[in-house]
Design a protein around this motif. Sequence first.
Motif, PDB file in Angstrom:
ATOM      1  N   TYR A  47       0.820  -1.215   0.000  1.00 38.49           N
ATOM      2  CA  TYR A  47       0.000   0.000   0.000  1.00 38.49           C
ATOM      3  C   TYR A  47       0.856   1.267   0.000  1.00 38.49           C
ATOM      4  O   TYR A  47       0.405   2.318  -0.449  1.00 38.49           O
ATOM      5  CB  TYR A  47      -0.936  -0.014   1.206  1.00 38.49           C
ATOM      6  CG  TYR A  47      -1.946  -1.145   1.132  1.00 38.49           C
ATOM      7  CD1 TYR A  47      -2.982  -1.110   0.202  1.00 38.49           C
ATOM      8  CD2 TYR A  47      -1.835  -2.263   1.952  1.00 38.49           C
ATOM      9  CE1 TYR A  47      -3.881  -2.155   0.101  1.00 38.49           C
ATOM     10  CE2 TYR A  47      -2.734  -3.316   1.859  1.00 38.49           C
ATOM     11  CZ  TYR A  47      -3.759  -3.260   0.929  1.00 38.49           C
ATOM     12  OH  TYR A  47      -4.645  -4.308   0.822  1.00 38.49           O
ATOM     13  N   GLY A  48       2.091   1.162   0.470  1.00 39.85           N
ATOM     14  CA  GLY A  48       2.969   2.329   0.533  1.00 39.85           C
ATOM     15  C   GLY A  48       3.584   2.689  -0.803  1.00 39.85           C
ATOM     16  O   GLY A  48       3.548   3.849  -1.233  1.00 39.85           O
ATOM     17  N   VAL A  49       4.185   1.701  -1.485  1.00 41.88           N
ATOM     18  CA  VAL A  49       4.821   1.979  -2.783  1.00 41.88           C
ATOM     19  C   VAL A  49       4.165   1.214  -3.924  1.00 41.88           C
ATOM     20  O   VAL A  49       4.520   1.410  -5.082  1.00 41.88           O
ATOM     21  CB  VAL A  49       6.340   1.662  -2.743  1.00 41.88           C
ATOM     22  CG1 VAL A  49       7.024   2.468  -1.656  1.00 41.88           C
ATOM     23  CG2 VAL A  49       6.595   0.162  -2.562  1.00 41.88           C
ATOM     24  N   GLY A  50       3.209   0.358  -3.587  1.00 45.06           N
ATOM     25  CA  GLY A  50       2.528  -0.412  -4.620  1.00 45.06           C
ATOM     26  C   GLY A  50       1.918   0.428  -5.728  1.00 45.06           C
ATOM     27  O   GLY A  50       2.032   0.084  -6.913  1.00 45.06           O
ATOM     28  N   PRO A  51       1.270   1.550  -5.399  1.00 48.32           N
ATOM     29  CA  PRO A  51       0.694   2.376  -6.457  1.00 48.32           C
ATOM     30  C   PRO A  51       1.726   2.951  -7.428  1.00 48.32           C
ATOM     31  O   PRO A  51       1.372   3.364  -8.533  1.00 48.32           O
ATOM     32  CB  PRO A  51       0.005   3.503  -5.661  1.00 48.32           C
ATOM     33  CG  PRO A  51      -0.303   2.892  -4.334  1.00 48.32           C
ATOM     34  CD  PRO A  51       0.869   2.003  -4.052  1.00 48.32           C
ATOM     35  N   ILE A  52       2.996   2.968  -7.020  1.00 42.72           N
ATOM     36  CA  ILE A  52       4.055   3.513  -7.881  1.00 42.72           C
ATOM     37  C   ILE A  52       4.707   2.417  -8.713  1.00 42.72           C
ATOM     38  O   ILE A  52       4.800   2.513  -9.934  1.00 42.72           O
ATOM     39  CB  ILE A  52       5.126   4.230  -7.035  1.00 42.72           C
ATOM     40  CG1 ILE A  52       4.504   5.383  -6.247  1.00 42.72           C
ATOM     41  CG2 ILE A  52       6.262   4.740  -7.933  1.00 42.72           C
ATOM     42  CD1 ILE A  52       5.447   6.013  -5.235  1.00 42.72           C
ATOM     43  N   SER A  53       5.167   1.370  -8.053  1.00 45.91           N
ATOM     44  CA  SER A  53       5.956   0.348  -8.747  1.00 45.91           C
ATOM     45  C   SER A  53       5.298  -1.027  -8.795  1.00 45.91           C
ATOM     46  O   SER A  53       5.789  -1.920  -9.484  1.00 45.91           O
ATOM     47  CB  SER A  53       7.319   0.201  -8.059  1.00 45.91           C
ATOM     48  OG  SER A  53       7.168  -0.384  -6.769  1.00 45.91           O
ATOM     49  N   GLY A  54       4.204  -1.197  -8.061  1.00 43.30           N
ATOM     50  CA  GLY A  54       3.621  -2.519  -7.944  1.00 43.30           C
ATOM     51  C   GLY A  54       4.149  -3.279  -6.747  1.00 43.30           C
ATOM     52  O   GLY A  54       3.682  -4.359  -6.433  1.00 43.30           O
ATOM     53  N   ALA A  55       5.173  -2.711  -6.082  1.00 42.36           N
ATOM     54  CA  ALA A  55       5.772  -3.312  -4.886  1.00 42.36           C
ATOM     55  C   ALA A  55       6.173  -4.763  -5.122  1.00 42.36           C
ATOM     56  O   ALA A  55       5.755  -5.662  -4.399  1.00 42.36           O
ATOM     57  CB  ALA A  55       4.818  -3.194  -3.689  1.00 42.36           C
ATOM     58  N   PRO A 142      -8.961  -4.496  -3.805  1.00 42.33           N
ATOM     59  CA  PRO A 142      -8.342  -3.562  -2.852  1.00 42.33           C
ATOM     60  C   PRO A 142      -7.590  -4.249  -1.722  1.00 42.33           C
ATOM     61  O   PRO A 142      -6.748  -3.635  -1.077  1.00 42.33           O
ATOM     62  CB  PRO A 142      -9.549  -2.774  -2.314  1.00 42.33           C
ATOM     63  CG  PRO A 142     -10.599  -2.903  -3.366  1.00 42.33           C
ATOM     64  CD  PRO A 142     -10.409  -4.271  -3.940  1.00 42.33           C
ATOM     65  N   VAL A 143      -7.900  -5.522  -1.492  1.00 42.16           N
ATOM     66  CA  VAL A 143      -7.210  -6.245  -0.416  1.00 42.16           C
ATOM     67  C   VAL A 143      -6.101  -7.135  -0.970  1.00 42.16           C
ATOM     68  O   VAL A 143      -5.642  -8.052  -0.289  1.00 42.16           O
ATOM     69  CB  VAL A 143      -8.208  -7.087   0.426  1.00 42.16           C
ATOM     70  CG1 VAL A 143      -9.182  -6.178   1.137  1.00 42.16           C
ATOM     71  CG2 VAL A 143      -8.937  -8.113  -0.440  1.00 42.16           C
ATOM     72  N   ALA A 144      -5.650  -6.850  -2.196  1.00 39.95           N
ATOM     73  CA  ALA A 144      -4.584  -7.653  -2.797  1.00 39.95           C
ATOM     74  C   ALA A 144      -3.337  -7.647  -1.922  1.00 39.95           C
ATOM     75  O   ALA A 144      -2.701  -8.691  -1.715  1.00 39.95           O
ATOM     76  CB  ALA A 144      -4.252  -7.130  -4.192  1.00 39.95           C
ATOM     77  N   GLY A 145      -2.972  -6.475  -1.403  1.00 40.41           N
ATOM     78  CA  GLY A 145      -1.784  -6.385  -0.555  1.00 40.41           C
ATOM     79  C   GLY A 145      -1.887  -7.265   0.673  1.00 40.41           C
ATOM     80  O   GLY A 145      -0.900  -7.904   1.084  1.00 40.41           O
ATOM     81  N   LEU A 146      -3.075  -7.322   1.260  1.00 39.91           N
ATOM     82  CA  LEU A 146      -3.278  -8.168   2.438  1.00 39.91           C
ATOM     83  C   LEU A 146      -3.160  -9.642   2.072  1.00 39.91           C
ATOM     84  O   LEU A 146      -2.521 -10.425   2.785  1.00 39.91           O
ATOM     85  CB  LEU A 146      -4.648  -7.879   3.042  1.00 39.91           C
ATOM     86  CG  LEU A 146      -5.017  -8.656   4.298  1.00 39.91           C
ATOM     87  CD1 LEU A 146      -4.035  -8.374   5.424  1.00 39.91           C
ATOM     88  CD2 LEU A 146      -6.442  -8.318   4.741  1.00 39.91           C
ATOM     89  N   ALA A 147      -3.754 -10.028   0.958  1.00 38.17           N
ATOM     90  CA  ALA A 147      -3.678 -11.422   0.519  1.00 38.17           C
ATOM     91  C   ALA A 147      -2.234 -11.838   0.246  1.00 38.17           C
ATOM     92  O   ALA A 147      -1.806 -12.944   0.610  1.00 38.17           O
ATOM     93  CB  ALA A 147      -4.524 -11.617  -0.741  1.00 38.17           C
ATOM     94  N   ILE A 148      -1.483 -10.947  -0.384  1.00 35.87           N
ATOM     95  CA  ILE A 148      -0.085 -11.244  -0.707  1.00 35.87           C
ATOM     96  C   ILE A 148       0.750 -11.357   0.563  1.00 35.87           C
ATOM     97  O   ILE A 148       1.555 -12.279   0.723  1.00 35.87           O
ATOM     98  CB  ILE A 148       0.473 -10.155  -1.642  1.00 35.87           C
ATOM     99  CG1 ILE A 148      -0.233 -10.229  -3.002  1.00 35.87           C
ATOM    100  CG2 ILE A 148       1.977 -10.296  -1.805  1.00 35.87           C
ATOM    101  CD1 ILE A 148      -0.028  -9.006  -3.875  1.00 35.87           C
ATOM    102  N   GLY A 149       0.553 -10.433   1.498  1.00 43.22           N
ATOM    103  CA  GLY A 149       1.299 -10.481   2.749  1.00 43.22           C
ATOM    104  C   GLY A 149       0.981 -11.708   3.571  1.00 43.22           C
ATOM    105  O   GLY A 149       1.876 -12.332   4.165  1.00 43.22           O
TER     106      GLY A 149
END
Length: 211
Positions: A47-55, A142-149
């Motif tokens: 959520y911090g850098v994902g919008p820029i680079s995809g993290a 929107p919860v992709a980051g949570l699923a990945i983590g």
Amino acid sequence: MKKNIAEVIGTFTLVFMAFSTILFMKPEVGLIGISLSFGLAVVAMAYGVGPISGAHLNPAVSLGVFLAGRMSAGEMLGYWISQVIGGVLASLVLIAMTADPAGAATAIGPWGTTAALIFEVVATFIFVTVILGATQEGHATPVAGLAIGLTLTMIHLAGITVTGVSVNPARAIASNIFDAGAASQLWLYIIAPLIGGGLAGVLHKSGLTSA
């Protein structure tokens, strides 16, 4: 350049926070806490850098994204360099704090090299498959980051005693280059995740693991 800087920051955060947990807090939080640290760091950076680079924060992820047709070879190489730089910078900061990053090195467990190799390939394949599925165009959530983590947390819970868990060449480079014994095993923690991530990308591109 903006994307590359984001990858440096993201990978730095992942390595710094996860290694700090191992080096400073392992007796207090145990293996479950370490697993959560890796997963939560990925959630934060998604959520911090994902919008820029995809993290991506991980060369195996970038390889999977490239083979899935979502980035160019030049972009992938730039991400790889940025990720390794971010990881090594985090280790250097830990050295400045008088902590030895070699204490966070991956290590082949009592089940041997074959088991470690298989685990790293399979676990990275699962990890990158989840990432590609959760972020695919038209189906991103929107919860992709949570699923990945949470997936990375699951992988650590399953395999810390098997390999120390890398599933990320940049993570392994950041710790293992500071330990002679671990450096000799580094090949496994580079090759196996790249095989797993690459396979995930190929299958996703073929439509076998995509919507």
